[in-house]
Design a protein around this motif. Structure first.
Motif, PDB file in Angstrom:
ATOM      1  N   ALA A 135      87.511 -36.274  87.671  1.00 35.38           N
ATOM      2  CA  ALA A 135      87.889 -35.779  86.221  1.00 35.38           C
ATOM      3  C   ALA A 135      89.498 -36.446  85.936  1.00 35.38           C
ATOM      4  O   ALA A 135      90.477 -35.980  86.467  1.00 35.38           O
ATOM      5  CB  ALA A 135      88.049 -34.263  86.422  1.00 35.38           C
ATOM      6  N   LYS A 369      89.365 -32.408  83.150  1.00 35.33           N
ATOM      7  CA  LYS A 369      88.064 -32.619  82.291  1.00 35.33           C
ATOM      8  C   LYS A 369      87.725 -34.212  82.738  1.00 35.33           C
ATOM      9  O   LYS A 369      88.529 -34.918  82.759  1.00 35.33           O
ATOM     10  CB  LYS A 369      88.566 -32.461  81.120  1.00 35.33           C
ATOM     11  CG  LYS A 369      87.486 -32.546  80.074  1.00 35.33           C
ATOM     12  CD  LYS A 369      87.728 -32.492  78.558  1.00 35.33           C
ATOM     13  CE  LYS A 369      88.700 -33.210  78.096  1.00 35.33           C
ATOM     14  NZ  LYS A 369      88.715 -33.058  76.465  1.00 35.33           N
ATOM     15  N   SER A 370      86.629 -34.236  83.055  1.00 36.88           N
ATOM     16  CA  SER A 370      85.826 -35.576  83.152  1.00 36.88           C
ATOM     17  C   SER A 370      85.588 -36.290  81.775  1.00 36.88           C
ATOM     18  O   SER A 370      85.598 -35.544  80.760  1.00 36.88           O
ATOM     19  CB  SER A 370      84.626 -35.383  83.820  1.00 36.88           C
ATOM     20  OG  SER A 370      84.717 -34.915  85.286  1.00 36.88           O
ATOM     21  N   TRP A 404      83.512 -33.712  91.211  1.00 37.02           N
ATOM     22  CA  TRP A 404      83.856 -33.001  89.847  1.00 37.02           C
ATOM     23  C   TRP A 404      83.018 -33.362  88.512  1.00 37.02           C
ATOM     24  O   TRP A 404      82.715 -32.635  87.654  1.00 37.02           O
ATOM     25  CB  TRP A 404      85.273 -33.127  89.571  1.00 37.02           C
ATOM     26  CG  TRP A 404      86.140 -32.262  90.506  1.00 37.02           C
ATOM     27  CD1 TRP A 404      85.965 -31.575  91.426  1.00 37.02           C
ATOM     28  CD2 TRP A 404      87.814 -32.170  90.454  1.00 37.02           C
ATOM     29  NE1 TRP A 404      86.887 -30.909  92.107  1.00 37.02           N
ATOM     30  CE2 TRP A 404      88.012 -31.236  91.404  1.00 37.02           C
ATOM     31  CE3 TRP A 404      88.478 -32.700  89.700  1.00 37.02           C
ATOM     32  CZ2 TRP A 404      89.430 -30.815  91.584  1.00 37.02           C
ATOM     33  CZ3 TRP A 404      89.877 -32.465  89.772  1.00 37.02           C
ATOM     34  CH2 TRP A 404      90.230 -31.609  90.687  1.00 37.02           C
ATOM     35  N   PRO A 409      85.712 -29.397  87.480  1.00 39.56           N
ATOM     36  CA  PRO A 409      86.706 -29.649  88.538  1.00 39.56           C
ATOM     37  C   PRO A 409      87.269 -28.161  89.097  1.00 39.56           C
ATOM     38  O   PRO A 409      88.239 -27.703  88.851  1.00 39.56           O
ATOM     39  CB  PRO A 409      87.946 -29.887  87.206  1.00 39.56           C
ATOM     40  CG  PRO A 409      87.441 -29.342  86.136  1.00 39.56           C
ATOM     41  CD  PRO A 409      85.925 -29.171  86.041  1.00 39.56           C
TER      42      PRO A 409
END
Length: 497
Positions: A135, A369-370, A404, A409
């Motif tokens: 992420a 956040k990915s 993740w 995550p």
């Protein structure tokens, strides 16, 4: 390209096979088909998810695994995310190094998948591709004033003091006495602890070689005027996301005292009777700290503390307040909340009351956040994950994910290990069942030619070991285990690239 690459498939989705029993690994020592003799597999990302996935894949006696990483250096969040005063957590690097030293594993840094090489190109060169790139972004607050100077993500702040190249020029302003961290997870507590650690304690960590915090960050923290840190959460003590180890460290932090409002804990004693044991132990520690009178020694320690940290529960950020001249952050407007629902469904709803919390620094710690890595790869932008079934990317045979970017995550390094081993099991299971492409694949030879034609110079693991030796040598002069290199161009110059 995808249809050409997968022309041997007669269906568009993975078969719903069950995973093998926990701890089992398919046996490849008998009945190897032609396609299985030298499986070429690549892993994108060299953090815990990437290395643990590679480690499991190497259980296949012939598999060759290439690990691609956009940074010139390996280990991902172990290097750039673990707190610099937690060196014991980084010992897992020794295990990853053993994996990288395998004759059937190669590390290729300074290669950004999605920019230097595409996922379809990797899929043509390898029998299988595993996306484990983690992420790389933070969740935005999405409130007015978030863009003001004096506001940054906890992720960027952690990257700054840990030497992540993209954050090396962050220059946080620590000339104010109060900081507010929006979030109540382990990252939030890490940031609060680093902000409040007395300069003399940082020096002590240096003397016993227990921190690899960057030279630039150490210089700024030595001059910090931050005396109070508030950690703000929308819900209550039963919903905090940090763990007991991190909480205990904060409670015992030299030179700092906790500020907890006993009113936030009314009625909690009865509620914790039915919660799982780890949550119960954590909440009991919070409850004791908030409501019990400390012993003489602890009372004296708190009375002499020049710094403080506190948990503000039942508060939701609505706006970052600007200074009178509008040029920087000067506080946070919070909506007072109350809880509705029970168990996992508990949610915070506003009561209509507001309060302002003055500060000079705002750090958002509401989650990582990915990002999508390539247009050819499905991505759920709402959840921030690649849609998958047990690590198999949905509707893209031969493509897998772990860590993740697979589950979101959450969790610690051990969680990622279990998750990555499961993805490795699924891939090896599919390989044994003959579900991966037949015929030889060129692997890195094809990718190397592409990268060379595009002017990209990969960094090998032996190259990394040269950089590692340089960092250790630079650290010896200041009593640190290493002085991290933070400029990718300097790294490449040192390697003669």
């Amino acid at each position: 390209m995808a249809s050409r690459c997968w022309r041997w498939w007669g269906w568009s989705a993975w078969p719903r096979t069950r995973p093998p029993p926990a701890g089992s690994t398919p046996s490849f020592r008998h009945h190897l088909s032609t396609q299985e003799k030298t499986p070429q597999i690549c892993v994108v990302g060299s953090g815990p998810a990437g290395f643990y996935t590679a480690q499991h894949l190497l259980k296949h006696p012939q598999a060759h695994v290439d690990i691609y990483e956009k940074q010139p250096v390996p280990f991902g969040l172990v290097r750039f995310g673990v707190a610099p005063d937690h060196p014991e957590v980084k010992n897992v690097i020794n295990t990853f190094t053993q994996t990288a030293h395998s004759g059937r594993c190669a590390f290729w840094g300074n290669v950004e998948v999605g920019r230097d090489v595409t996922v379809p190109e990797l899929r043509e060169a390898y029998h299988a591709v595993v996306l484990s790139y983690g992420a790389e972004d933070h969740r935005a607050l999405e409130i007015p004033g978030e863009e003001l100077p004096g506001v940054c993500s906890a992720r960027a702040f952690v990257g700054w003091y840990n030497g992540l190249p993209e954050n090396r020029e962050l220059e946080p302003d620590l000339s104010y006495d109060t900081a507010v961290i929006l979030g109540q997870g382990n990252v939030a507590l890490d940031v609060a602890r680093i902000l409040l650690t007395p300069p003399e304690h940082l020096e002590a960590l240096l003397l016993c070689q227990r921190t690899d915090i960057t030279k630039a960050a150490l210089g700024v923290l030595r001059q910090s005027r931050v005396k109070t840190v508030w950690l703000v959460g929308r819900r209550g003590p039963l919903q905090v996301a940090f763990t007991i180890k991190e909480l205990r460290e904060m409670i015992q932090l030299p030179g700092a005292r906790p500020i907890l409002d006993p009113a936030d804990f009314l009625g909690l004693q009865d509620k914790i009777k039915e919660v799982p044991r780890p949550r119960k132990r954590l909440t009991e520690l919070l409850l004791r700290t908030a409501t019990e009178k400390p012993g003489p020694e602890e009372a004296a320690r708190r009375a002499s503390a020049s710094r403080a940290w506190g948990l503000r529960f039942f508060r939701s950020p609505q706006q970052v307040l600007p200074s009178p001249d509008g040029r920087r952050a000067a506080g946070v407007r919070l909506a007072v909340t109350r809880l509705e629902g029970v168990g996992e469904a508990t949610r915070a709803v506003p009561t209509g009351d507001m309060e302002d919390l003055p500060c000079g620094l705002v750090l958002s710690s509401v989650g990582y956040k990915s990002r999508p890595v390539d247009p050819s790869v499905p991505f759920d932008s709402k959840l921030g994950v690649i849609p998958n079934v047990e690590g198999r990317v949905m509707d893209v045979p031969g493509l897998y994910c772990s860590g993740w970017v697979k589950r979101g995550p959450t969790g610690v390094i051990a969680t990622t290990m279990t998750d990555s081993f499961l993805t490795g099991q699924m891939l090896l299971q599919d390989l044994k069942a003959g579900l991966l492409p037949s015929g030889p694949r060129p692997g890195y030879a094809a990718i190397q030619a592409l990268l060379s034609s595009r002017g990209v110079r990969p960094v090998s693991f032996s190259d990394w070991e040269k950089l590692d030796a340089e960092e250790v040598a630079r650290g010896q002069g200041t009593g640190k285990p290493r002085e991290k290199l933070v400029d990718p161009q300097e790294m490449l110059r040192l390697l003669g690239h």
